[in-house]
Design an enzyme around this catalytic site. Structure first.
Site, mmCIF file in Angstrom:
data_model
loop_
_atom_site.group_PDB
_atom_site.id
_atom_site.type_symbol
_atom_site.label_atom_id
_atom_site.label_comp_id
_atom_site.label_asym_id
_atom_site.label_seq_id
_atom_site.Cartn_x
_atom_site.Cartn_y
_atom_site.Cartn_z
ATOM 1 N N GLU A 53 0.825 -1.212 0.000
ATOM 2 C CA GLU A 53 0.000 0.000 0.000
ATOM 3 C C GLU A 53 0.856 1.257 0.000
ATOM 4 O O GLU A 53 0.512 2.243 -0.653
ATOM 5 C CB GLU A 53 -0.959 0.001 1.197
ATOM 6 N N LEU A 96 11.660 4.524 -7.571
ATOM 7 C CA LEU A 96 10.216 4.448 -7.315
ATOM 8 C C LEU A 96 9.619 5.828 -7.026
ATOM 9 O O LEU A 96 8.427 6.038 -7.201
ATOM 10 C CB LEU A 96 9.962 3.505 -6.133
ATOM 11 N N TYR A 136 -6.531 6.822 3.894
ATOM 12 C CA TYR A 136 -6.695 5.747 2.924
ATOM 13 C C TYR A 136 -5.909 4.494 3.318
ATOM 14 O O TYR A 136 -6.445 3.387 3.341
ATOM 15 C CB TYR A 136 -6.254 6.186 1.514
ATOM 16 N N ASP A 154 -9.426 5.765 -2.171
ATOM 17 C CA ASP A 154 -8.307 6.274 -2.961
ATOM 18 C C ASP A 154 -8.874 6.980 -4.197
ATOM 19 O O ASP A 154 -10.083 7.195 -4.292
ATOM 20 C CB ASP A 154 -7.345 5.134 -3.344
#
Length: 400
Positions: A53, A96, A136, A154
């Site tokens: 996540e 990333l 979230y 989200d």
DNA sequence: TATGCGTGGAC
DNA sequence: TGTCCAAGCAT
């Protein structure tokens, strides 16, 4: 909040039958169309759900998968992560983006060892108190890892629910009698969200709806189903309404405005900058410096370089910069041009090749200068590298 | 509530 | 090649 008697949900006025239809159709669609993803397991590991996540925040699934695989192979649980060096964590994160996520993940792992016996807590407030975990992500962990009926709103869910439950704004004079999508009176004088023709729900209203929908169904499947639908079918542009299991109960579709909602957010103006870096190498080693010039995220190592002012000649400016940094040298051939982004700035980065006598350079930084080190090219991968170095070295065919 | 934080993919 | 775009968290 006490639930009102009758057939309506209190906050959004959705008939129970419609809620049940949405749940049923969505779960059936998900059973047939769910993607096989490495973090989706029959018995979810909370640690792996958490890592996934965090990586998925603002990042597409296809980008995340290889990073996720490497990360959980190296750090298989909270304890392994908590014991890691930040540099190694950042190295696995390199490429990333949004590197504060990696730093927060590490800080949270250490907090979990200190305060929670190395386990993720099952309470929303405790989860949200951890660095990097917000509304979230807490909802995603609670529902997916712990099967709790918690909403996880989200961008996908926001888009699906906004389209599903859109309300048309009445063209009559608006005042305190104007109602929001959730049925509550809108504050007098408050601007209506959305393009003006439609009333779009607020974040709080979306969460109320999502909470209603996730009750009385398997929470992990339902929350992943609605996100999956948003990603694959209810796409931002060109949504695939013809194959959507919810098209028959979708208000935006009924009004034919599915591509107009949610209203797009304002895109900040793009600022463009130029940067030049030097690939300085000697005997198979490359000189790198830690996040100094703009264009490299904090904590990452990148090739020595500098921003180029407008109307300056990059090579000359880079040479001047290198001289001022005690790297007195002439830069050689231009190697490559890579472009990368820092948030909404785009930085065009030109790299030049330079050979430098390694004995001429001390690795101990002088005051006001960045940390520098010589690194064997084969060891570069174990360093958290900035994008200029990473992309240049990945694309550079010539041996160093 | 507004802004900063990366990157890769679509076109 | 250039341009646009996604949509969580911290501050």
């Amino acid at each position: 909040m006490p639930r009102a008697r009758g057939s309506k949900h209190p906050a959004d006025g959705l008939p129970r039958r419609r809620v049940a239809a949405i749940q049923r159709r969505l779960l059936r669609w998900y059973a047939a169309h769910r993607r096989r993803l490495p973090w989706r397991r029959a018995r979810p590991d909370p640690y792996r759900v958490w890592v996934a996540e965090i990586m998925l925040q603002q990042t597409q699934i296809s980008t995340v998968i290889p990073y996720y695989e490497r990360f959980v192979a190296r750090f298989c649980n909270v304890a392994a992560l908590a014991a890691a060096d930040e540099e190694e964590v950042l190295a696995l994160w390199s490429g990333l983006g949004y590197y504060s996520r990696a730093r927060s993940l590490l800080r949270s792992a250490r907090l979990l060892i200190e305060r929670h016996d190395g386990r993720l807590p099952r309470q929303r407030d405790l989860l949200e108190s951890l660095p990097g975990i917000g509304r979230y992500t807490a909802g995603a962990i609670l529902s997916i890892a712990f099967s709790q009926p918690e909403p996880a709103v989200d961008g996908n869910v926001r888009r699906v629910l906004t389209r599903l439950m859109l309300t048309k704004q009445k063209p009559v004079q608006r005042s305190r009698c104007q109602r929001t999508a959730a049925g509550r009176p809108r504050r007098a004088g408050a601007p209506a969200p959305g393009a003006g023709r439609f009333s779009e729900p607020t974040a709080a209203e979306l969460e109320v709806r999502a909470r209603d929908l996730v009750s009385s169904v398997p929470p992990a499947d339902f929350n992943q189903a609605i996100m999956e639908l948003g990603a694959l079918v209810c796409r931002p542009s060109a949504p695939l309404c013809a194959t959507c299991p919810l098209s028959r109960v979708c208000e935006a579709r009924r009004l034919g405005v599915q591509e107009q909602v949610p209203s797009p957010r304002k895109q900040p103006a793009t600022v463009r900058q130029s940067r030049a870096v030097a690939l300085i190498h000697n005997n198979g080693r490359v000189l790198v410096e830690r996040a100094f010039s703009p264009g490299t995220p904090r904590g990452l190592w990148d090739l020595p370089g500098t921003l180029i002012p407008e109307n300056s000649e990059p090579r000359r400016h880079l040479e001047r910069h290198l001289r001022s940094q005690g790297l007195g040298t002439r830069v050689g051939a231009r190697l490559a041009c890579v472009e990368h982004g820092i948030t909404f700035r785009r930085i065009r980065c030109t790299a030049y090749e330079t050979v430098l006598d390694g004995s001429a350079l001390s690795e101990s930084p002088a005051a006001g200068r960045p940390a520098r080190r010589w690194v064997e090219r084969s060891h570069l991968r174990s360093l958290p590298m900035g994008s200029a170095a990473r992309r240049l070295l990945a694309s550079c065919r010539r041996p160093i």
